[in-house]
Design an enzyme around this catalytic site. Structure first.
Site, PDB file in Angstrom:
ATOM      1  N   VAL A  74     -51.753  10.933  15.612  1.00  0.00           N
ATOM      2  CA  VAL A  74     -52.775   9.663  15.212  1.00  0.00           C
ATOM      3  C   VAL A  74     -53.902  10.356  15.232  1.00  0.00           C
ATOM      4  O   VAL A  74     -54.957   9.692  14.032  1.00  0.00           O
ATOM      5  CB  VAL A  74     -52.435   8.608  15.901  1.00  0.00           C
ATOM      6  CG1 VAL A  74     -53.328   8.953  17.050  1.00  0.00           C
ATOM      7  CG2 VAL A  74     -52.356   7.492  14.871  1.00  0.00           C
ATOM      8  N   ALA A 104     -51.475  14.128  24.617  1.00  0.00           N
ATOM      9  CA  ALA A 104     -50.823  13.677  23.602  1.00  0.00           C
ATOM     10  C   ALA A 104     -51.309  13.757  22.425  1.00  0.00           C
ATOM     11  O   ALA A 104     -52.570  13.755  22.371  1.00  0.00           O
ATOM     12  CB  ALA A 104     -50.972  11.891  24.477  1.00  0.00           C
ATOM     13  N   ASP A 105     -49.864  13.508  20.907  1.00  0.00           N
ATOM     14  CA  ASP A 105     -50.235  13.626  20.442  1.00  0.00           C
ATOM     15  C   ASP A 105     -50.471  11.784  20.057  1.00  0.00           C
ATOM     16  O   ASP A 105     -51.262  11.163  18.697  1.00  0.00           O
ATOM     17  CB  ASP A 105     -49.759  14.450  19.411  1.00  0.00           C
ATOM     18  CG  ASP A 105     -49.442  15.919  19.678  1.00  0.00           C
ATOM     19  OD1 ASP A 105     -50.232  16.240  18.395  1.00  0.00           O
ATOM     20  OD2 ASP A 105     -49.557  15.929  20.210  1.00  0.00           O
ATOM     21  N   ARG A 106     -49.367  11.061  20.491  1.00  0.00           N
ATOM     22  CA  ARG A 106     -49.802   9.856  19.631  1.00  0.00           C
ATOM     23  C   ARG A 106     -49.489   8.879  21.050  1.00  0.00           C
ATOM     24  O   ARG A 106     -48.123   9.095  21.566  1.00  0.00           O
ATOM     25  CB  ARG A 106     -49.279   9.502  18.942  1.00  0.00           C
ATOM     26  CG  ARG A 106     -49.443   7.973  17.983  1.00  0.00           C
ATOM     27  CD  ARG A 106     -48.242   7.596  16.760  1.00  0.00           C
ATOM     28  NE  ARG A 106     -48.895   8.414  15.730  1.00  0.00           N
ATOM     29  CZ  ARG A 106     -49.354   7.970  14.262  1.00  0.00           C
ATOM     30  NH1 ARG A 106     -48.926   7.047  14.392  1.00  0.00           N
ATOM     31  NH2 ARG A 106     -49.334   8.784  13.008  1.00  0.00           N
ATOM     32  N   ALA A 143     -45.702  10.114  22.079  1.00  0.00           N
ATOM     33  CA  ALA A 143     -45.307  11.582  21.400  1.00  0.00           C
ATOM     34  C   ALA A 143     -46.439  12.281  21.923  1.00  0.00           C
ATOM     35  O   ALA A 143     -47.656  12.888  21.832  1.00  0.00           O
ATOM     36  CB  ALA A 143     -45.448  11.511  20.085  1.00  0.00           C
TER      37      ALA A 143
END
Length: 388
Positions: free
Chosen positions: A96, A259-261, A269
């Site tokens: 995100v 964390a990517d999102r 995620a």
């Protein structure tokens, strides 16, 4: 802070470290256009949610600085910038940070006062200057953010560790790569580990190899050795055994991941394999910590079910590239070979990420503080992201 740099930038020039060549070779690619940035991100020569956003933002800034925008009006200039950013957004859809950076940059160029200059080159140039300054600010603020995440996370863990050595030290496990190579510097999850080490609170860091792309063995192990942090590499499938056999001996207190999102309810995620580590940590009484800048928190998505998970090509699982090891046991960086690790006819499912349910997460560490679950057992991010 680490001396490693994944991104080198001066106005009008951007260089990105080719992480596919690590740990054996340091090679920087010059990135001068959005197309080159897209390819660098998609091929994972640059990776890590913060670094992806920075490279995309700066690459378009470089091409703007070098005269790519031929617009004759301010509306045309904004339309051109929008189109380039929309293109870059498709390079890696799960993280995100890239979306948030693009949204911020679009707002920035629309906020420029161009009254009376709408059909003038000076209006167009004012928009371009504002874009470049905003992209550079994203780069600068990321380093400050990472240092704060390291400080908050290390303090929280020492205060809440389920086990410590007699001298107050803890060991931790991390997954994928979340250090200087994934950010502008210091890192998120690996930044917490760096902060623990610099404060004298780290006994040992364990890192997973992180299949199938081996970001842990190629990158995190490289960073840990580079900084002489006591560390051990394990395969992803060894984590349960590590907790069962070494938790008490090594005082393994936490799994720390990036964390990517992170969505509104705390579902997270991150690199594939994170979910499994969270389940194992819960079973063994090990804290599970997510390190994420507020730019990685997506309050518009309610649960992890709404996260689009990128799926990557089969060859990443069935083949591998690496430097050749000679008969003398030495690595020959001049010879790179690609070999098959599986039958090439097998079907492959290769999701790049999984979603860890919020109930398995003990804390989310941001630059604005640590968020833990309230009395209802849920996360509430309003105090660290009140602007929503």
């Amino acid at each position: 802070m680490s001396g490693l740099q994944a991104i080198r930038y001066s106005r009008g020039r951007l260089e990105v470290l080719d992480q596919l060549k690590l740990p054996h070779e340091h090679k920087y690619d010059q990135v001068s256009t959005s197309e080159e940035a897209f390819d660098s991100i998609k091929s994972m020569r640059v990776r890590g949610a913060p670094a992806i956003a920075i490279v995309a933002a700066l690459a378009h800034g470089v091409e703007l600085y070098n005269g790519s925008c031929k617009a004759s009006t301010t509306d045309e200039a904004i339309s051109y910038i929008d189109s380039r950013l929309d293109y870059l957004k498709q390079s890696r859809p799960t993280a995100v940070d890239l979306t948030n950076a693009i949204t911020h940059l679009k707002r920035t160029v629309r906020a420029v006062d161009v009254s009376g200059k709408e059909k003038d080159a000076s209006g167009r140039d004012a928009i371009i200057d504002a874009y470049i300054a905003a992209a550079e600010d994203i780069f600068r603020r990321d380093t400050e953010t990472n240092l704060l995440i390291g400080e908050h996370g290390s303090k929280w863990l020492i205060q809440n560790a389920p086990t410590k050595s007699a001298d107050g030290k803890v060991s931790v496990l991390t997954h994928c790569n979340t250090g200087s190579l994934a950010t502008s510097g210091h890192g998120t999850a690996l930044g917490i580990i760096r902060s623990l080490y610099s404060a004298g609170h780290l006994n040992h860091a364990f890192c997973t190899e992180t299949r199938p792309y081996n970001q842990g063995s190629r990158l995190t192990a490289f960073e840990l050795v580079y900084e002489n942090i006591p560390s051990t590499l394990i395969t992803d499938s060894m984590a349960g055994a590590l907790f069962a056999l070494k938790k008490a001996e090594k005082n393994i207190a936490a799994v720390i991941v990036g964390a990517d999102r992170v969505v509104s309810n705390g579902d997270t995620a991150n690199k594939i394999g994170t979910y499994s580590l969270a389940a194992l940590a819960k079973h063994h009484g090990v804290k599970f910590i997510v390190a994420a800048p507020t730019t990685s928190i997506d309050l518009d998505t309610e649960t992890g079910a709404g996260i689009k998970i990128e799926e990557r090509k089969a060859e990443e699982l069935t083949q591998i590239s690496g430097a050749v090891v000679g008969k003398d046991g030495k690595v020959d960086v001049s010879r790179m070979e690609r070999v098959a690790t599986a039958h090439q006819g097998i079907d492959v499912w290769n999701p790049a990420f999984d979603v860890t349910p919020a109930e398995l997460i003990d804390a989310v560490v941001t630059e604005r503080g640590v968020v833990v679950k309230g009395s209802a057992g849920t996360f509430d991010f309003k105090d660290i992201k009140p602007e929503r």
